[in-house]
Design a protein around this motif. Structure first.
Motif, PDB file in Angstrom:
ATOM      1  N   ASN A  54       1.395  -2.513 -14.089  1.00  0.00           N
ATOM      2  CA  ASN A  54       2.181  -1.791 -13.091  1.00  0.00           C
ATOM      3  C   ASN A  54       1.379  -1.367 -11.863  1.00  0.00           C
ATOM      4  OD1 ASN A  54       4.368  -2.070 -14.797  1.00  0.00           O
ATOM      5  ND2 ASN A  54       3.913  -0.169 -15.841  1.00  0.00           N
ATOM      6  N   LYS A  55       0.055  -1.245 -12.016  1.00  0.00           N
ATOM      7  CA  LYS A  55      -0.810  -0.941 -10.873  1.00  0.00           C
ATOM      8  C   LYS A  55      -1.643  -2.175 -10.587  1.00  0.00           C
ATOM      9  CE  LYS A  55      -1.098   3.990 -11.510  1.00  0.00           C
ATOM     10  NZ  LYS A  55      -1.927   5.170 -11.673  1.00  0.00           N
ATOM     11  N   GLU A  60      -5.163  -8.406  -3.172  1.00  0.00           N
ATOM     12  CA  GLU A  60      -5.484  -9.593  -3.973  1.00  0.00           C
ATOM     13  C   GLU A  60      -4.298 -10.558  -4.025  1.00  0.00           C
ATOM     14  OE1 GLU A  60      -6.942  -8.619  -7.861  1.00  0.00           O
ATOM     15  OE2 GLU A  60      -8.554  -7.386  -7.056  1.00  0.00           O
ATOM     16  N   ILE A  61      -3.105 -10.005  -4.128  1.00  0.00           N
ATOM     17  CA  ILE A  61      -1.894 -10.842  -4.139  1.00  0.00           C
ATOM     18  C   ILE A  61      -1.761 -11.568  -2.803  1.00  0.00           C
ATOM     19  CG2 ILE A  61       0.636 -10.817  -4.266  1.00  0.00           C
ATOM     20  CD1 ILE A  61      -0.650 -10.119  -6.961  1.00  0.00           C
ATOM     21  N   ILE A  62      -1.923 -10.841  -1.720  1.00  0.00           N
ATOM     22  CA  ILE A  62      -1.800 -11.437  -0.382  1.00  0.00           C
ATOM     23  C   ILE A  62      -2.846 -12.531  -0.176  1.00  0.00           C
ATOM     24  CG2 ILE A  62      -2.017 -10.957   2.094  1.00  0.00           C
ATOM     25  CD1 ILE A  62      -0.690  -8.213   1.483  1.00  0.00           C
ATOM     26  N   SER A  63      -4.047 -12.321  -0.710  1.00  0.00           N
ATOM     27  CA  SER A  63      -5.111 -13.323  -0.525  1.00  0.00           C
ATOM     28  C   SER A  63      -4.809 -14.636  -1.268  1.00  0.00           C
ATOM     29  CB  SER A  63      -6.462 -12.756  -0.949  1.00  0.00           C
ATOM     30  OG  SER A  63      -6.515 -12.619  -2.357  1.00  0.00           O
ATOM     31  N   LEU A  64      -3.918 -14.615  -2.257  1.00  0.00           N
ATOM     32  CA  LEU A  64      -3.509 -15.840  -2.956  1.00  0.00           C
ATOM     33  C   LEU A  64      -2.628 -16.732  -2.093  1.00  0.00           C
ATOM     34  CD1 LEU A  64      -2.302 -14.397  -6.404  1.00  0.00           C
ATOM     35  CD2 LEU A  64      -4.417 -15.653  -5.974  1.00  0.00           C
ATOM     36  N   ASN A  84       5.979   0.201 -10.766  1.00  0.00           N
ATOM     37  CA  ASN A  84       5.483  -0.779  -9.810  1.00  0.00           C
ATOM     38  C   ASN A  84       4.692  -0.010  -8.762  1.00  0.00           C
ATOM     39  OD1 ASN A  84       5.288  -3.269  -8.304  1.00  0.00           O
ATOM     40  ND2 ASN A  84       6.737  -2.332  -6.907  1.00  0.00           N
ATOM     41  N   THR A  85       3.369  -0.092  -8.840  1.00  0.00           N
ATOM     42  CA  THR A  85       2.539   0.695  -7.939  1.00  0.00           C
ATOM     43  C   THR A  85       1.454  -0.187  -7.317  1.00  0.00           C
ATOM     44  OG1 THR A  85       2.881   2.558  -9.436  1.00  0.00           O
ATOM     45  CG2 THR A  85       1.219   2.850  -7.733  1.00  0.00           C
ATOM     46  N   PRO A  86       1.778  -0.854  -6.209  1.00  0.00           N
ATOM     47  CA  PRO A  86       0.737  -1.635  -5.534  1.00  0.00           C
ATOM     48  C   PRO A  86      -0.257  -0.695  -4.827  1.00  0.00           C
ATOM     49  CG  PRO A  86       2.808  -1.800  -4.348  1.00  0.00           C
ATOM     50  CD  PRO A  86       3.066  -0.992  -5.573  1.00  0.00           C
ATOM     51  N   LEU A  87      -1.514  -1.015  -4.946  1.00  0.00           N
ATOM     52  CA  LEU A  87      -2.576  -0.232  -4.317  1.00  0.00           C
ATOM     53  C   LEU A  87      -3.250  -1.061  -3.237  1.00  0.00           C
ATOM     54  CD1 LEU A  87      -4.125   1.039  -7.675  1.00  0.00           C
ATOM     55  CD2 LEU A  87      -2.458   2.234  -6.223  1.00  0.00           C
ATOM     56  N   ASN A  88      -3.965  -0.374  -2.345  1.00  0.00           N
ATOM     57  CA  ASN A  88      -4.747  -1.006  -1.286  1.00  0.00           C
ATOM     58  C   ASN A  88      -3.848  -1.617  -0.237  1.00  0.00           C
ATOM     59  OD1 ASN A  88      -6.954  -1.888   0.153  1.00  0.00           O
ATOM     60  ND2 ASN A  88      -7.493  -3.489  -1.267  1.00  0.00           N
TER      61      ASN A  88
END
Length: 88
Positions: A54-55, A60-64, A84-88
């Motif tokens: 969930n975190k 990192e997702i965007i860099s994919l 659902n807690t995206p960080l950074n």
């Protein structure tokens, strides 16, 4: 210059399972990020990305993503349980 929002690259993060809560469709070029969706790539383009928990680090997702799918807009749907807690 204006852009049609239906063609924006949108990264939509959510907590719901596709069996319980379908993703809101904002754009034809939308990618769903969720611990409840499987990673799906069609014709070399991401349609959805599964997170490990969930975190997670959204950077990192965007860099994919390939350059053609870099997001114009990030939409984060968070419920009261912070599933659902995206960080950074």
């Amino acid at each position: 210059m204006t852009r049609d929002y239906k063609n924006l690259n949108i990264l939509f993060t959510m907590h719901g399972s596709p069996d319980y809560f379908s993703a809101i469709k904002f754009s034809k070029r939308q990618i769903i990020v969720s611990p409840h969706y499987q990673t799906e790539i069609v014709n070399g383009e991401y349609k959805s990305i599964k997170t490990n928990n969930n975190k997670y680090d959204i950077q990192e997702i965007i860099s994919l993503l390939p350059k053609s799918q870099q997001p114009d807009l990030l939409i984060v749907l968070i419920n009261s349980f912070f599933e659902n807690t995206p960080l950074n």
